[in-house]
Design an enzyme around this catalytic site. Structure first.
Site, PDB file in Angstrom:
ATOM      1  N   GLN A 108       0.823  -1.215   0.000  1.00  0.00           N
ATOM      2  CA  GLN A 108       0.000   0.000   0.000  1.00  0.00           C
ATOM      3  C   GLN A 108       0.859   1.268   0.000  1.00  0.00           C
ATOM      4  OE1 GLN A 108      -3.633  -0.803   0.551  1.00  0.00           O
ATOM      5  NE2 GLN A 108      -3.897   1.130  -0.498  1.00  0.00           N
ATOM      6  N   LYS A 151       1.911   1.776  -3.581  1.00  0.00           N
ATOM      7  CA  LYS A 151       0.712   2.024  -4.400  1.00  0.00           C
ATOM      8  C   LYS A 151       0.218   3.453  -4.195  1.00  0.00           C
ATOM      9  CE  LYS A 151      -2.587  -0.962  -3.789  1.00  0.00           C
ATOM     10  NZ  LYS A 151      -3.827  -1.700  -3.422  1.00  0.00           N
ATOM     11  N   LYS A 186      -2.864  -0.669   6.693  1.00  0.00           N
ATOM     12  CA  LYS A 186      -3.832  -1.731   6.383  1.00  0.00           C
ATOM     13  C   LYS A 186      -4.306  -2.334   7.686  1.00  0.00           C
ATOM     14  CE  LYS A 186      -5.615  -3.685   2.732  1.00  0.00           C
ATOM     15  NZ  LYS A 186      -5.808  -3.139   1.371  1.00  0.00           N
ATOM     16  N   ASP A 218     -11.941  -3.566   1.948  1.00  0.00           N
ATOM     17  CA  ASP A 218     -11.120  -4.550   1.225  1.00  0.00           C
ATOM     18  C   ASP A 218     -11.981  -5.823   1.214  1.00  0.00           C
ATOM     19  OD1 ASP A 218      -8.054  -4.818   0.254  1.00  0.00           O
ATOM     20  OD2 ASP A 218      -8.605  -6.722   1.172  1.00  0.00           O
ATOM     21  N   THR A 252     -11.949   0.831  -8.245  1.00  0.00           N
ATOM     22  CA  THR A 252     -10.827  -0.101  -8.405  1.00  0.00           C
ATOM     23  C   THR A 252     -10.966  -0.861  -9.726  1.00  0.00           C
ATOM     24  OG1 THR A 252     -10.865  -0.338  -6.004  1.00  0.00           O
ATOM     25  CG2 THR A 252      -9.460  -1.849  -7.219  1.00  0.00           C
TER      26      THR A 252
HETATM   27  P1  NDP Z   1     -14.825  -8.600  -2.007  1.00  0.00           P
HETATM   28  O1  NDP Z   1     -14.950  -9.120  -0.655  1.00  0.00           O
HETATM   29  O2  NDP Z   1     -15.865  -7.689  -2.546  1.00  0.00           O
HETATM   30  O3  NDP Z   1     -14.691  -9.809  -3.052  1.00  0.00           O
HETATM   31  C1  NDP Z   1     -13.694 -10.750  -2.917  1.00  0.00           C
HETATM   32  C2  NDP Z   1     -13.882 -11.817  -3.992  1.00  0.00           C
HETATM   33  O4  NDP Z   1     -12.737 -12.677  -4.007  1.00  0.00           O
HETATM   34  C3  NDP Z   1     -15.088 -12.710  -3.711  1.00  0.00           C
HETATM   35  O5  NDP Z   1     -15.604 -13.176  -4.915  1.00  0.00           O
HETATM   36  C4  NDP Z   1     -14.449 -13.843  -2.895  1.00  0.00           C
HETATM   37  O6  NDP Z   1     -15.152 -15.062  -2.946  1.00  0.00           O
HETATM   38  C5  NDP Z   1     -13.127 -13.987  -3.620  1.00  0.00           C
HETATM   39  N1  NDP Z   1     -12.127 -14.556  -2.700  1.00  0.00           N
HETATM   40  C6  NDP Z   1     -11.707 -14.048  -1.527  1.00  0.00           C
HETATM   41  N2  NDP Z   1     -10.820 -14.870  -0.953  1.00  0.00           N
HETATM   42  C7  NDP Z   1     -10.678 -15.900  -1.785  1.00  0.00           C
HETATM   43  C8  NDP Z   1      -9.891 -17.067  -1.760  1.00  0.00           C
HETATM   44  N3  NDP Z   1      -9.072 -17.331  -0.727  1.00  0.00           N
HETATM   45  N4  NDP Z   1      -9.989 -17.915  -2.795  1.00  0.00           N
HETATM   46  C9  NDP Z   1     -10.807 -17.661  -3.817  1.00  0.00           C
HETATM   47  N5  NDP Z   1     -11.583 -16.551  -3.912  1.00  0.00           N
HETATM   48  C10 NDP Z   1     -11.507 -15.691  -2.908  1.00  0.00           C
HETATM   49  O7  NDP Z   1     -13.377  -7.904  -2.082  1.00  0.00           O
HETATM   50  P2  NDP Z   1     -12.817  -6.858  -3.133  1.00  0.00           P
HETATM   51  O8  NDP Z   1     -13.413  -7.096  -4.477  1.00  0.00           O
HETATM   52  O9  NDP Z   1     -12.887  -5.525  -2.534  1.00  0.00           O
HETATM   53  O10 NDP Z   1     -11.267  -7.272  -3.161  1.00  0.00           O
HETATM   54  C11 NDP Z   1     -10.743  -8.190  -4.091  1.00  0.00           C
HETATM   55  C12 NDP Z   1      -9.238  -7.994  -4.217  1.00  0.00           C
HETATM   56  O11 NDP Z   1      -8.959  -6.668  -4.661  1.00  0.00           O
HETATM   57  C13 NDP Z   1      -8.463  -8.158  -2.897  1.00  0.00           C
HETATM   58  O12 NDP Z   1      -7.196  -8.725  -3.198  1.00  0.00           O
HETATM   59  C14 NDP Z   1      -8.275  -6.723  -2.432  1.00  0.00           C
HETATM   60  O13 NDP Z   1      -7.154  -6.592  -1.592  1.00  0.00           O
HETATM   61  C15 NDP Z   1      -8.064  -6.020  -3.760  1.00  0.00           C
HETATM   62  N6  NDP Z   1      -8.327  -4.589  -3.786  1.00  0.00           N
HETATM   63  C16 NDP Z   1      -9.521  -4.078  -3.381  1.00  0.00           C
HETATM   64  C17 NDP Z   1      -9.746  -2.724  -3.463  1.00  0.00           C
HETATM   65  C18 NDP Z   1     -11.053  -2.112  -3.109  1.00  0.00           C
HETATM   66  O14 NDP Z   1     -11.215  -0.906  -3.287  1.00  0.00           O
HETATM   67  N7  NDP Z   1     -12.027  -2.852  -2.625  1.00  0.00           N
HETATM   68  C19 NDP Z   1      -8.706  -1.791  -3.929  1.00  0.00           C
HETATM   69  C20 NDP Z   1      -7.517  -2.446  -4.393  1.00  0.00           C
HETATM   70  C21 NDP Z   1      -7.343  -3.782  -4.309  1.00  0.00           C
HETATM   71  P3  NDP Z   1     -16.053 -15.488  -1.675  1.00  0.00           P
HETATM   72  O15 NDP Z   1     -17.190 -14.526  -1.666  1.00  0.00           O
HETATM   73  O16 NDP Z   1     -16.427 -16.887  -1.939  1.00  0.00           O
HETATM   74  O17 NDP Z   1     -15.162 -15.340  -0.475  1.00  0.00           O
HETATM   75  O1  2IT Z   2      -5.913  -2.379  -1.480  1.00  0.00           O
HETATM   76  C1  2IT Z   2      -6.428  -1.248  -1.578  1.00  0.00           C
HETATM   77  O2  2IT Z   2      -5.878  -0.332  -2.176  1.00  0.00           O
HETATM   78  C2  2IT Z   2      -7.750  -1.040  -0.962  1.00  0.00           C
HETATM   79  N1  2IT Z   2      -8.318  -1.976  -0.416  1.00  0.00           N
HETATM   80  C3  2IT Z   2      -8.383   0.320  -0.980  1.00  0.00           C
HETATM   81  C4  2IT Z   2      -7.819   1.169   0.115  1.00  0.00           C
HETATM   82  C5  2IT Z   2      -8.473   2.511   0.296  1.00  0.00           C
HETATM   83  O3  2IT Z   2      -8.086   3.161   1.285  1.00  0.00           O
HETATM   84  O4  2IT Z   2      -9.330   2.924  -0.480  1.00  0.00           O
END
Ligand code: NDP
Ligand code: 2IT
Length: 445
Positions: free
Chosen positions: A110, A113, A125, A165, A208
């Site tokens: 982070q 980033k 985080k 997250d 994102t």
């Molecule tokens: P959500 O909780 O909305 O979605 C997560 C998704 O990933 C779900 O479909 C979940 O499935 C799946 N998942 C989680 N863990 C696992 C696993 N161990 N194996 C397989 N599938 C898995 O999270 P986000 O969409 O917000 O985050 C997704 C990724 O993006 C993460 O790596 C996060 O750190 C990253 N990220 C998020 C940001 C944000 O703004 N939200 C910004 C930047 C990066 P299930 O529902 O079955 O658990």
């Molecule tokens: O991994 C990431 O950059 C996030 N989950 C978003 C963090 C934020 O402060 O918006």
């Protein structure tokens, strides 16, 4: 042994068992050698040792009561990693796999980033090993209130600003914010990803996923290419995956597969995103349902098989290490042209090497490719402190410019040090330079 190698060896020895943290530190530190060689003053001031040690690590107990009256105790974490360029900023993850190693890998990523966004935000985080799956709304609220009852004393609009997250979306941010406001009697921008009616920013929810597609689109444009008709795989079906799918489809991509942690769906006719949204955002059910509702779609148990579907574009948007060396080789053999990471650290070190060695592949690493979320969080912070509310077009066009700028910055940084096209080098170096300058300016702190 070089300075970088020594720092890495010490880090591994002094943080035993933290495998995800070791992995992220290895990926980052091993690319910084050229910058370190150009700046001998960094070693004298132990800059890398300071960068890799969080400024503050907060661990706490989170007790809560379920609907049956049973008491549960979860672990709470907030790692305030680096505040050289701004208040600590980064999401909260609620998932049973959360431990200190996971939070530290995310926090270290982070820092760089957030630097790449060009906005004044430091790196942090947090999260919990709490599993939101299958919990009632009341249980989620009880957990969030208990979590914030400790966290509130460590955060603040100018100190540390958490967001979502994995497992933390609009509902959780709402409960967390409500409790913060109640305890502190302040309606301030202490969390981002807030609802639009109480200080949130338009486009943060989509940012994102949209940002991921914008940076990939720029990489395509410069190669005379576009998303039009590109067969695309998207892992995950959460916040990032859904909005990456929405934007990619709007640019003509054919998204044929998505997954959740149980298994993947394959729809050769192109995913119907409205059905995914209904299942995931509204009903909170499993992705398996999709195959029951859409003719021609199939469901497959397990996640890994998704990467065996031939594609032009792969957008991993679920979790760390979801693409291992073997899956990366299959993707390359099947002719993937673009791999852009929505998730944090979705590729193992072996997978990264496979992508970098395949000349046909443009590989955009997470800290550049998924920076649109936190960048828009910083835009939310700007609106909160100015007591302003920007229209969607304004936020979206700023997001687009930020992602295009990130692409050009990482491209130039890679070229500057003789690694043209290696965006792992480019992203780490470009992110690091600004942090290093700021840390040097602050003295030994
Ligand atoms: P959500 O909780 O909305 O979605 C997560 C998704 O990933 C779900 O479909 C979940 O499935 C799946 N998942 C989680 N863990 C696992 C696993 N161990 N194996 C397989 N599938 C898995 O999270 P986000 O969409 O917000 O985050 C997704 C990724 O993006 C993460 O790596 C996060 O750190 C990253 N990220 C998020 C940001 C944000 O703004 N939200 C910004 C930047 C990066 P299930 O529902 O079955 O658990
Ligand atoms: O991994 C990431 O950059 C996030 N989950 C978003 C963090 C934020 O402060 O918006």
């Amino acid at each position: 042994m070089t300075y970088v190698e020594r720092v890495l060896e010490d880090l591994i020895r002094r943080n035993p068992g933290e495998t995800e943290f070791h992995q992220a530190a290895t990926e980052i530190l091993m690319t910084l050698e050229p910058v370190i060689n150009a700046h001998p003053e960094y070693e004298k001031s132990a800059l890398l040792e300071r960068l890799c040690e969080p400024e503050r690590t907060i661990l706490f107990r989170v007790p809560w009561v379920d609907d049956q009256g049973k008491v549960h105790v979860n672990k709470g974490y907030r790692v305030q990693f680096n505040s050289a360029i701004g208040p600590y900023k980064g999401g909260l993850r609620f998932h049973p796999s959360v431990n200190l190693s996971v939070i530290k890998f995310l926090g270290l990523e982070q820092i760089l980033k957030n630097s790449l966004t060009g906005l004044p935000i430091g790196g942090g985080k947090g999260g919990s090993d709490f599993d939101p799956k299958g919990k009632s709304d009341r249980e989620i609220m009880a957990f969030c209130q208990s979590f914030m009852t400790e966290l509130f004393r460590h955060i603040g609009a100018d100190t540390d600003v958490p967001a979502g997250d994995i497992g933390v979306g609009a509902r959780e941010i709402g409960y967390l914010f409500g409790q913060y406001k109640r305890i502190c009697n302040e309606h301030v921008g202490v969390l981002t990803g807030r609802g639009i009616s109480y200080g949130g920013s338009l486009v943060r929810k989509e940012a994102t996923g949209y940002g991921l597609v914008y940076i990939t689109e720029e990489a395509m444009r410069l190669r005379g290419d576009s998303f039009q008709d590109k067969i695309t795989l998207i892992s995950g079906s959460g916040n990032v995956a859904i909005y990456a799918c929405e934007k990619a489809q709007s640019l003509g991509a054919k998204v044929v597969a998505m997954y959740d942690s149980d298994g993947y769906i394959h729809d050769p006719n192109g995913i119907q995103l409205e059905v995914i949204k209904q299942i995931k955002e509204v009903e909170r059910r499993r992705i398996k349902e999709y195959a029951n509702r859409v003719a021609g779609a199939t469901y497959h148990e397990g996640c890994k098989g998704i990467w065996t579907i031939p594609c032009d574009v792969a957008l991993p948007c679920a979790t760390q290490n979801e693409i291992d060396g073997e899956s990366a080789e299959i993707l390359v053999k099947n002719g993937v042209k673009y791999v852009a990471e929505g998730a944090n650290m979705p590729s193992t070190l072996q997978a990264i090497n496979t992508f970098l060695q395949a000349k046909q592949v443009v590989y955009l690493p997470a800290k550049a490719a998924n920076a649109g979320g936190v960048a828009t969080s910083a835009l939310e912070m700007a609106q909160s402190s100015g007591r302003l509310f920007w229209e969607a077009e304004k936020v979206d066009s700023k997001l687009q410019k930020i992602m295009v700028n990130i692409y050009h910055n990482i491209d130039e940084a890679a070229k500057k040090y003789g690694f043209e096209g290696n965006y792992v080098m480019g992203a780490n170096i470009a992110g690091f330079e600004k942090i290093a300058n700021s840390m040097m300016a602050h003295g030994i702190v």
